[in-house]
Scaffold this active site. Structure first.
Site, mmCIF file in Angstrom:
data_model
loop_
_atom_site.group_PDB
_atom_site.id
_atom_site.type_symbol
_atom_site.label_atom_id
_atom_site.label_comp_id
_atom_site.label_asym_id
_atom_site.label_seq_id
_atom_site.Cartn_x
_atom_site.Cartn_y
_atom_site.Cartn_z
ATOM 1 C CB CYS A 80 -0.946 0.007 1.195
ATOM 2 S SG CYS A 80 -2.049 -1.404 1.180
ATOM 3 C CG HIS A 324 -6.661 1.809 0.258
ATOM 4 N ND1 HIS A 324 -5.464 2.389 -0.123
ATOM 5 C CD2 HIS A 324 -6.322 0.692 0.964
ATOM 6 C CE1 HIS A 324 -4.459 1.654 0.337
ATOM 7 N NE2 HIS A 324 -4.945 0.618 0.985
#
Lengths: 380, 133
Positions: A80, A324
């Protein structure tokens, strides 16, 4: 070492874009950043491109769609933190004097690839017996509740705050505020975390253009924001029985960034942190030493982390509200800080903000608390 | 078809007088304990290690009941991290129909689930259950 400035930012709306390609999303973000900076495609000297699931040579496809080719392009995968690692690499090259104008891009098209809970890589032995990303954070939440008296409602207040912030951000995935009661009434994903406490599956791209101090004086941009620190660290293999509520990785990264910037936690006026889950915002903020260990969730319930609060956190909506798209997330966090410090954040503007911090970390591998973490600090 | 699950192979556990133990490694230089066994010590870098038995009992450090997972698992199921007296923490599912409590004493046991075979039957995996059940 050379100073580094952000002179252009651009991003797509975050959300579901199953009818578009990742390259197309990338091009929109890149061209937006160039227009914002008043630069041309041929001005970019090198590019770093963060993504997780987009396959070989994503960077070349994305830049190609924006009419940029032939320059050094590096593809970056760091879970991420891929996009923010791209920024770190770009900034490091500028500091070293290798280039004067560079691009950092993050891009992810997930909605056509994933449904349900994300898990660590399938070769991971914990994933093989059922560990998912929500359950990793759910088990941290359980410890936070046990050790500090944190309640599920306090965690729900974090999600509610970020969904509200997202309703003020036209580029966010979620448009509608969600009350604490609505969060609590949602379906459980991994106890004690409910649906609204988990970041959604998202698509999107975000780009920033960074320049050296020397180039900035030639360009004369009055909207430039200084990147005073960019730090990257990885998780240490854990030995023994560490306290799961303590984010050693976040702190080691933050410590390096604070040192580079010559600033400390008390100087930070707003933060974008990696709230992939409600509990994650708490352990990040406490890991950054912006609040003492165990105190943050109760303070959110009292409104300290919202607009007008002592320390506004995730004014963009965060991962929970803005969305996200893994690779794009870390770049979009820096974009939010840039917009805030420029005074261009409109309805969600934090008045008078001069120092902002962006924290991004992600991934899970057996034996480490997190795989990669970045902290970027920006000032006017 | 045999399904290979890491940390559950013949070298990873031992049965002794009907009690189930995990088999980890202990660094010969700094005594750090790892499960599954690790050739290079993550703390000191030594490549000398010996096998060490973990369990059969430990303490439940934290847990979550998982309601949404990947398609290879039958939900809901409870995951726990268990602290063993040999100073190592291991992810282990809890047997069904038990209410988890932080600090609960647990012991290792074979039980079906939560992993599914391709034909939909549950895989037998190492679990924990409360002591004195």
């Amino acid at each position: 070492m050379n100073d580094v400035y952000v002179v252009g930012v651009g991003m797509t709306p975050f959300g579901k874009h199953p009818d578009r390609s990742a390259a197309d999303l990338a091009a929109e973000a890149i061209l937006g950043a160039l227009d914002d900076a008043g630069l041309r495609t041929v001005d970019i000297e090198a590019a770093w491109v963060g993504h997780v699931y987009q396959g070989m040579a994503m960077g070349q496809r994305g830049l190609g769609a924006a009419g940029i080719s032939g320059l050094p392009i590096t593809n970056v995968e760091n879970a991420c933190s891929s996009g923010s690692t791209a920024i770190y690499e770009a900034a490091t090259a500028l500091k070293a004097g290798a280039y004067d104008i560079v691009l950092a891009l993050g891009v992810e098209l997930l909605s056509t690839k994933f449904r349900g809970a994300l898990a660590p890589d399938e070769s991971d032995i914990e994933a093989q017996i059922g560990l998912t990303m929500p359950s990793v954070y759910a088990m941290r939440a359980r410890r936070h509740m046990e050790q500090y008296g944190t309640t599920p409602r306090m965690l729900a207040a974090i999600a509610s705050k970020n969904k509200f912030n997202a309703s003020l951000n036209p580029l966010a995935q979620f448009k509608k505020p969600v009350t604490v009661d609505e969060v609590m009434a949602g379906r459980l994903i991994a106890e004690p975390l409910h649906l609204h406490e988990c970041a959604p599956v998202s698509d999107g791209a975000a780009a920033v253009i960074l320049v050296s101090g020397k180039k900035l004086s030639q360009l004369g941009s009055s909207r430039a924001i200084r990147l005073v620190a960019s730090a990257l660290r990885s998780g240490k293999l854990e030995v023994g029985l560490p306290d799961m509520t303590v984010e050693d990785l976040t702190w080691r990264t933050a410590e390096a960034a604070y040192q580079q910037a010559g600033l400390g936690p008390d100087d930070v006026q707003m933060a974008e942190v990696h709230d992939c889950f409600s509990i994650a915002e708490a352990t990040r903020i406490e890991g950054l030493k912006l609040y003492p260990l165990g105190e943050y969730p109760a303070r959110v319930e009292r409104g300290e982390a919202g607009l007008g609060g002592r320390l506004p956190v995730n004014m963009s909506g965060g991962l929970l509200g803005k969305g996200h798209p893994l690779g794009a997330t870390g770049v979009a966090q820096v974009i939010e800080i840039v917009k805030q410090l420029r005074g261009e954040a409109k309805d969600r503007q934090v008045p008078g903000a001069k120092v902002g911090l962006a924290h991004c970390r992600g991934g899970k591998a057996r034996g480490v608390e997190g795989t990669a973490c970045t902290v970027n600090i920006l000032t006017i | 078809m045999e399904l290979k699950v890491g940390g559950q192979g013949p070298d990873d556990y031992e049965m002794d007088r009907e009690r189930l133990y995990l088999v980890g490694s202990q660094c010969s230089a700094c005594q750090a304990v790892f499960y599954p066994q690790q050739q290079v010590c993550a703390r000191c870098g030594s490549r000398e290690a010996e096998k060490i038995r973990l369990g059969p009992q430990g303490t439940l450090y934290t847990w979550s009941r998982v309601h949404q997972s990947t398609p290879e698992f039958q939900t809901p199921y409870v995951l726990t991290y268990v602290d063993f007296p040999q100073n190592v923490r291991v992810l282990v599912p809890l047997v069904d129909e038990v209410s988890p409590v932080v600090g609960m004493e647990v012991e290792l046991v074979w039980a079906p689930g939560p992993r599914l075979m391709e034909d939909g039957t549950l895989v037998n995996l190492i679990h924990v259950r409360p002591v004195n059940r």
